[in-house]
Design a protein around this motif. Structure first.
Motif, PDB file in Angstrom:
ATOM      1  N   GLY A  85       0.807  -1.221   0.000  1.00  0.00           N
ATOM      2  CA  GLY A  85       0.000   0.000   0.000  1.00  0.00           C
ATOM      3  C   GLY A  85       0.835   1.263   0.000  1.00  0.00           C
ATOM      4  O   GLY A  85       0.392   2.324  -0.442  1.00  0.00           O
ATOM      5  N   ASN A  86       2.046   1.152   0.517  1.00  0.00           N
ATOM      6  CA  ASN A  86       2.961   2.299   0.523  1.00  0.00           C
ATOM      7  C   ASN A  86       3.884   2.309  -0.681  1.00  0.00           C
ATOM      8  O   ASN A  86       4.859   3.062  -0.711  1.00  0.00           O
ATOM      9  N   ASN A  87       3.570   1.462  -1.657  1.00  0.00           N
ATOM     10  CA  ASN A  87       4.329   1.412  -2.904  1.00  0.00           C
ATOM     11  C   ASN A  87       5.805   1.087  -2.682  1.00  0.00           C
ATOM     12  O   ASN A  87       6.677   1.567  -3.394  1.00  0.00           O
ATOM     13  N   ILE A  88       6.078   0.284  -1.650  1.00  0.00           N
ATOM     14  CA  ILE A  88       7.470  -0.109  -1.387  1.00  0.00           C
ATOM     15  C   ILE A  88       7.735  -1.430  -2.105  1.00  0.00           C
ATOM     16  O   ILE A  88       6.971  -2.390  -1.965  1.00  0.00           O
ATOM     17  N   THR A  89       8.810  -1.449  -2.879  1.00  0.00           N
ATOM     18  CA  THR A  89       9.183  -2.672  -3.599  1.00  0.00           C
ATOM     19  C   THR A  89      10.268  -3.383  -2.798  1.00  0.00           C
ATOM     20  O   THR A  89      11.257  -2.763  -2.400  1.00  0.00           O
ATOM     21  N   LEU A  90      10.060  -4.662  -2.554  1.00  0.00           N
ATOM     22  CA  LEU A  90      11.029  -5.418  -1.757  1.00  0.00           C
ATOM     23  C   LEU A  90      12.011  -6.169  -2.663  1.00  0.00           C
ATOM     24  O   LEU A  90      11.646  -6.615  -3.750  1.00  0.00           O
ATOM     25  N   SER A  91      13.245  -6.336  -2.135  1.00  0.00           N
ATOM     26  CA  SER A  91      14.213  -7.187  -2.819  1.00  0.00           C
ATOM     27  C   SER A  91      13.820  -8.651  -2.594  1.00  0.00           C
ATOM     28  O   SER A  91      12.953  -8.950  -1.755  1.00  0.00           O
ATOM     29  N   ALA A  92      14.497  -9.559  -3.310  1.00  0.00           N
ATOM     30  CA  ALA A  92      14.188 -10.986  -3.166  1.00  0.00           C
ATOM     31  C   ALA A  92      14.427 -11.440  -1.713  1.00  0.00           C
ATOM     32  O   ALA A  92      13.624 -12.194  -1.150  1.00  0.00           O
ATOM     33  N   GLU A  93      15.521 -10.955  -1.099  1.00  0.00           N
ATOM     34  CA  GLU A  93      15.810 -11.331   0.298  1.00  0.00           C
ATOM     35  C   GLU A  93      14.724 -10.787   1.225  1.00  0.00           C
ATOM     36  O   GLU A  93      14.282 -11.459   2.150  1.00  0.00           O
ATOM     37  N   GLU A  94      14.321  -9.549   0.963  1.00  0.00           N
ATOM     38  CA  GLU A  94      13.288  -8.948   1.818  1.00  0.00           C
ATOM     39  C   GLU A  94      11.953  -9.676   1.672  1.00  0.00           C
ATOM     40  O   GLU A  94      11.199  -9.796   2.646  1.00  0.00           O
ATOM     41  N   GLU A  95      11.689 -10.179   0.472  1.00  0.00           N
ATOM     42  CA  GLU A  95      10.459 -10.959   0.271  1.00  0.00           C
ATOM     43  C   GLU A  95      10.477 -12.207   1.164  1.00  0.00           C
ATOM     44  O   GLU A  95       9.454 -12.582   1.741  1.00  0.00           O
ATOM     45  N   VAL A  96      11.655 -12.841   1.259  1.00  0.00           N
ATOM     46  CA  VAL A  96      11.780 -14.034   2.114  1.00  0.00           C
ATOM     47  C   VAL A  96      11.451 -13.663   3.557  1.00  0.00           C
ATOM     48  O   VAL A  96      10.687 -14.350   4.254  1.00  0.00           O
ATOM     49  N   THR A  97      12.017 -12.551   4.014  1.00  0.00           N
ATOM     50  CA  THR A  97      11.798 -12.134   5.406  1.00  0.00           C
ATOM     51  C   THR A  97      10.334 -11.792   5.639  1.00  0.00           C
ATOM     52  O   THR A  97       9.749 -12.180   6.664  1.00  0.00           O
ATOM     53  N   GLU A  98       9.744 -11.068   4.694  1.00  0.00           N
ATOM     54  CA  GLU A  98       8.348 -10.673   4.871  1.00  0.00           C
ATOM     55  C   GLU A  98       7.441 -11.903   4.901  1.00  0.00           C
ATOM     56  O   GLU A  98       6.492 -11.965   5.682  1.00  0.00           O
ATOM     57  N   GLN A  99       7.779 -12.897   4.083  1.00  0.00           N
ATOM     58  CA  GLN A  99       7.014 -14.154   4.091  1.00  0.00           C
ATOM     59  C   GLN A  99       7.112 -14.827   5.464  1.00  0.00           C
ATOM     60  O   GLN A  99       6.128 -15.344   6.004  1.00  0.00           O
TER      61      GLN A  99
END
Ligand SMILES: *[C@@H]1O[C@H](CO)[C@@H](O)[C@H](O)[C@H]1NC(C)=O
Ligand SMILES: *[C@@H]1O[C@H](CO)[C@@H](O)[C@H](O)[C@H]1NC(C)=O
Ligand SMILES: *[C@@H]1O[C@H](CO)[C@@H](O)[C@H](O)[C@H]1NC(C)=O
Ligand SMILES: *[C@@H]1O[C@H](CO)[C@@H](O)[C@H](O)[C@H]1NC(C)=O
Ligand SMILES: *[C@@H]1O[C@H](CO)[C@@H](O)[C@H](O)[C@H]1NC(C)=O
Length: 410
Positions: free
Chosen positions: A237-251
């Motif tokens: 919602g804040n238009n923040i794009t995550l890196s592949a590593e950050e996607e892992v953490t967010e998951q």
């Protein structure tokens, strides 16, 4: 500032004898060996089911019985408490009485006269042991690419109610702990300014120090924040794009939010239930804590550069059990029910703040969010390591804390 610190060094002898009078500063050594025979007897005599109830149950359902049994066996047969105790006793330790409370802490000084004072703050289910691999290296002189020499006088207190520090009154919060630690650094040890690193509840205490003591805390480095991490929806919602590593953490955070917060609610709502149920049960504490060490870490934990192996887990649980502080340690959740606000507010300080995000931590604080709470000067991602930064990737933590030195004004 370095001039001021040199003056502090000159007055150190006078200051410490005054501190001894006022704060009863006393050298401390861990001596729990006499309690080991009973611990081992209890561990040996604890029955576990012969096999898992559901062999294919996911580790999300809690610690797996085979892993618990492996740890139980090691605790009785190969774990050498005396060796672990001797390793921890290599650090200079003290107790001081501040506001009527016993504060246990490590104080390892650098040989450099202009070393910067630094306080390292642990969380739950950890202790000062979390920082054992980084303490001595941080006292040693390191020269940056720009030629700046950086070293630290390292202070590592035990949180109130953890291992050798006494508990605070029931209504105390992390802000009270922060005030006591500011007194420790400035009045007991005589440092006029200092740097802070914090993780888990240690980042709550550290952030309180950072925001409430802006004259004395002149830099801070965190690996987690005392603000509730944003959901994947908030981030999108804040238009923040995550890196592949950050996607892992967010998951990981999304999964944890759904299936991993039971311990948190229990310790916030009914600390006496779990605290008393496990008070005299070393294997019970191991089951409650051991699973977190594994689940909150990098799957590669225990392989270099991680030193978070079974020995480290057993040392941590032994410290809780032998000091009878498991009950008081879980109370930190009940005492800080508003410890993780969802509204991010900015600390009133110009002191630089650094943040590092480990891929296998239990939550993601994107740079845009971290920048809301302080004077963010450096945000780094790391693809090896989890929640226990000091054990999970010691070289990375050393690097980040040294980097903080680059922002301290000479
Ligand atoms: C402080 O005084 C106590 C009691 O005299 C003594 O045992 C202790 O070694 C002193 N501590 C320091 C750090 O000088
Ligand atoms: C906590 O309780 C003590 C008495 O036990 C009282 O003096 C103090 O004001 C209380 N603090 C807060 C923040 O309520
Ligand atoms: C996100 O991007 C969309 C489309 O460009 C825009 O309408 C919206 O206002 C942005 N949201 C925020 C919080 O910046
Ligand atoms: C755990 O790691 C420490 C330090 O790296 C090592 O000394 C110890 O033997 C290891 N323990 C096990 C059970 O592998
Ligand atoms: C420290 O905080 C006070 C009170 O919030 C504020 O007035 C002051 O500007 C701050 N000082 C620094 C150096 O950030």
């Amino acid at each position: 500032m370095f001039l001021a610190l040199n003056l502090v060094a000159l007055f150190a002898v006078a200051a410490s004898s005054a501190a001894n009078d006022t704060f009863n500063l006393t050298p401390f050594k861990i001596d729990l060996s006499s309690k080991i025979p009973r611990l081992k007897e209890l561990v040996r005599n604890t029955r576990l089911p012969a096999k898992a109830l559901y062999a294919d149950a996911s580790p999300d359902k809690g610690i797996e019985v085979d892993f618990l049994r492996e740890l139980q066996t090691e605790w009785v047969e190969t774990f050498d408490w005396d060796a672990q105790q001797a390793e921890l006793n290599q650090f200079e330790q003290y107790t001081a009485i501040i506001e009527g409370q016993t504060v246990h802490f490590v104080h390892e000084k650098s040989d450099d006269t202009d070393a910067m004072p630094l306080i390292l703050l642990h969380g739950w289910p950890g202790s000062f042991q979390e920082f054992a691999p980084v303490i001595k290296p941080l006292t040693q002189s390191w020269t940056s690419a720009t030629g700046k020499k950086i070293s630290y006088n390292v202070v590592v207190p035990s949180l109130p109610g953890f291992v050798f520090s006494s508990t605070l009154p029931q209504n105390s919060t992390v802000d009270d702990t922060a005030r006591i630690y500011n007194t420790l650094m400035t009045e007991v040890l005589g440092y006029s300014t200092f740097a802070v690193h914090g993780t888990d509840w240690g980042s709550s205490v550290g952030y309180s120090l950072y925001s409430s003591f802006n004259a004395t805390v002149r830099a801070a480095q965190f690996v987690s924040l005392p603000f509730w991490p944003p959901s994947a929806q908030d981030i999108a919602g804040n238009n923040i794009t995550l890196s592949a590593e950050e996607e892992v953490t967010e998951q990981r955070f999304t999964e944890r939010s759904a299936t991993g917060n039971g311990y948190f609610i229990e310790q916030t709502d009914k600390p006496n239930d779990i605290g008393l149920a496990l008070y005299d049960s070393p294997v019970g504490q191991l089951a409650w804590i051991g699973g977190s060490f594994k689940q909150w870490s990098d799957p590669r934990a225990g392989t270099p550069p991680s030193v978070l192996n079974n020995t480290a887990i057993l040392t941590s649980v032994s410290l809780y059990y032998l000091t009878e502080s498991f009950l008081s340690s879980v109370w930190i959740y009940a005492q800080n029910p508003n410890g993780f606000p969802t509204v991010y507010t900015k600390a009133d300080t110009d002191a630089p703040m650094l943040f590092s995000q480990y891929e296998y931590n239990v939550a993601l604080w994107p740079e845009e969010y971290v920048a809301k709470v302080g004077n963010l000067v450096s945000y780094k991602g790391r693809d090896f390591g989890g929640h226990f930064a000091g054990l999970g990737n010691p070289p990375a933590l050393i690097e980040y804390i040294r980097e903080m030195g680059l922002y301290l004004k000479a």
